[in-house]
Scaffold this active site. Structure first.
Site, mmCIF file in Angstrom:
data_model
loop_
_atom_site.group_PDB
_atom_site.id
_atom_site.type_symbol
_atom_site.label_atom_id
_atom_site.label_comp_id
_atom_site.label_asym_id
_atom_site.label_seq_id
_atom_site.Cartn_x
_atom_site.Cartn_y
_atom_site.Cartn_z
ATOM 1 N N CYS A 103 -14.424 -16.131 -47.516
ATOM 2 C CA CYS A 103 -13.358 -15.710 -46.509
ATOM 3 C C CYS A 103 -12.805 -14.489 -47.351
ATOM 4 O O CYS A 103 -12.710 -14.671 -49.141
ATOM 5 C CB CYS A 103 -12.533 -17.245 -47.045
ATOM 6 S SG CYS A 103 -10.884 -16.626 -46.459
ATOM 7 N N HIS A 145 -13.629 -21.054 -37.865
ATOM 8 C CA HIS A 145 -13.025 -20.224 -39.371
ATOM 9 C C HIS A 145 -11.527 -19.579 -39.206
ATOM 10 O O HIS A 145 -11.128 -20.085 -39.445
ATOM 11 C CB HIS A 145 -14.195 -19.520 -39.887
ATOM 12 C CG HIS A 145 -13.351 -18.901 -41.274
ATOM 13 N ND1 HIS A 145 -14.344 -18.941 -42.295
ATOM 14 C CD2 HIS A 145 -12.797 -17.823 -41.770
ATOM 15 C CE1 HIS A 145 -13.439 -18.901 -43.552
ATOM 16 N NE2 HIS A 145 -12.389 -17.449 -42.764
ATOM 17 N N GLU A 146 -12.245 -18.587 -38.043
ATOM 18 C CA GLU A 146 -10.660 -17.679 -37.994
ATOM 19 C C GLU A 146 -9.731 -19.220 -37.490
ATOM 20 O O GLU A 146 -7.997 -18.704 -37.672
ATOM 21 C CB GLU A 146 -10.751 -16.779 -36.889
ATOM 22 C CG GLU A 146 -11.494 -15.487 -37.553
ATOM 23 C CD GLU A 146 -11.553 -14.954 -38.758
ATOM 24 O OE1 GLU A 146 -10.055 -15.304 -39.340
ATOM 25 O OE2 GLU A 146 -12.277 -14.935 -39.227
ATOM 26 N N HIS A 149 -7.525 -20.534 -39.919
ATOM 27 C CA HIS A 149 -6.674 -19.535 -40.864
ATOM 28 C C HIS A 149 -4.787 -19.911 -40.475
ATOM 29 O O HIS A 149 -4.241 -19.799 -40.365
ATOM 30 C CB HIS A 149 -7.014 -18.779 -40.907
ATOM 31 C CG HIS A 149 -8.034 -17.905 -41.443
ATOM 32 N ND1 HIS A 149 -7.107 -18.117 -43.313
ATOM 33 C CD2 HIS A 149 -9.041 -17.342 -41.769
ATOM 34 C CE1 HIS A 149 -8.411 -17.461 -44.218
ATOM 35 N NE2 HIS A 149 -9.277 -17.563 -43.374
HETATM 36 O O1 K1U Z 1 -11.782 -14.910 -42.058
HETATM 37 C C1 K1U Z 1 -11.953 -13.957 -42.677
HETATM 38 O O2 K1U Z 1 -11.049 -14.721 -44.092
HETATM 39 C C2 K1U Z 1 -13.352 -13.126 -42.530
HETATM 40 C C3 K1U Z 1 -14.584 -14.348 -42.778
HETATM 41 C C4 K1U Z 1 -15.026 -14.713 -41.312
HETATM 42 C C5 K1U Z 1 -16.402 -15.444 -42.302
HETATM 43 C C6 K1U Z 1 -17.038 -15.575 -42.610
HETATM 44 C C7 K1U Z 1 -18.721 -16.270 -42.647
HETATM 45 C C8 K1U Z 1 -18.001 -17.571 -41.482
HETATM 46 C C9 K1U Z 1 -17.233 -18.202 -40.896
HETATM 47 C C10 K1U Z 1 -16.474 -17.041 -40.973
HETATM 48 C C11 K1U Z 1 -15.917 -13.405 -44.022
HETATM 49 O O3 K1U Z 1 -16.108 -12.359 -42.884
HETATM 50 S S1 K1U Z 1 -16.321 -12.977 -45.311
HETATM 51 C C12 K1U Z 1 -16.764 -11.055 -45.349
HETATM 52 C C13 K1U Z 1 -18.094 -12.156 -45.454
HETATM 53 O O4 K1U Z 1 -18.307 -12.280 -46.628
HETATM 54 C C14 K1U Z 1 -18.688 -12.085 -44.469
HETATM 55 C C15 K1U Z 1 -20.093 -11.377 -43.490
HETATM 56 C C16 K1U Z 1 -20.985 -11.989 -42.570
HETATM 57 C C17 K1U Z 1 -21.381 -13.156 -43.434
HETATM 58 C C18 K1U Z 1 -20.812 -13.693 -43.643
HETATM 59 C C19 K1U Z 1 -19.973 -13.264 -45.246
HETATM 60 ZN ZN ZN Z 2 -10.921 -16.226 -44.462
#
Ligand code: K1U
Ligand code: ZN
Length: 161
Positions: A103, A145-146, A149
């Site tokens: 996140c 996940h979003e 939020h």
């Molecule tokens: O909402 C956020 O904080 C963005 C988050 C989204 C997310 C990542 C992984 C699983 C569910 C939702 C990110 O993009 S964290 C970035 C990151 O580290 C990541 C990028 C690709 C795959 C996994 C993690």
């Molecule tokens: Zn997040």
């Protein structure tokens, strides 16, 4: 010019609030288009695959989902970024799965989180059109996940001891 916004961090009150719906009068407005553009630019700059407006100190129901292949999910589909206003999950699959999440608001922490394998989502586009879309696998995880939020929930709140 891309506007990059600061990202709220775990512990800040904005991340615990329920976000307000986007009003119909705001669909297609300059401010909403500018917000979506700044969210997209910030997500790319931070290497994210999704972002929600409350992470950028805007307590509105706006999210972006942008799945792409990555070392943790090599089979993830490449998506054009999808902007969703007022998203609602209409159906959760009974089947769930665990997968690693990170996140942008919780730096240096990752965990396995259980989520529905697939979901049906109702949302509005920036132009105000109504869409109903089924997401599966990694994109479904990002959407869940979003939307968390938007309800003041972080992935770390979902971890059981
Ligand atoms: O909402 C956020 O904080 C963005 C988050 C989204 C997310 C990542 C992984 C699983 C569910 C939702 C990110 O993009 S964290 C970035 C990151 O580290 C990541 C990028 C690709 C795959 C996994 C993690
Ligand atoms: Zn997040």
């Amino acid at each position: 010019m891309s506007v990059i916004l600061p990202v709220a961090q775990r512990g800040e009150d904005i991340l615990k609030l329920k976000a307000a719906p986007v009003a119909e009068s705001e669909f297609n407005s300059d401010w909403l288009l500018q917000l979506a553009s700044a969210m997209h630019a910030t997500m790319l700059e931070r290497n994210g695959v999704g972002i929600a407006a409350p992470q950028l100190y805007i307590s509105k129901q706006v999210i972006i989902v942008a799945s792409r292949s990555n070392p943790r999910y090599p089979d993830a589909p490449e998506m054009d970024a999808v902007v969703m206003l007022n998203p609602q999950i209409l159906e959760f699959s009974e089947a769930t799965c665990f997968g690693e999440e990170g996140c942008l608001s919780v730096p240096d922490e990752r965990a396995q989180v259980e989520r529905a394998q697939s979901i049906k989502v109702l949302y509005h586009t920036l132009a105000g059109d109504v869409m109903e879309t089924v997401f599966e696998g990694f994109p479904a995880r990002i959407v869940q996940h979003e939307i968390d939020h938007l309800n003041g929930i972080l992935f770390v709140d979902r971890l059981t001891a």
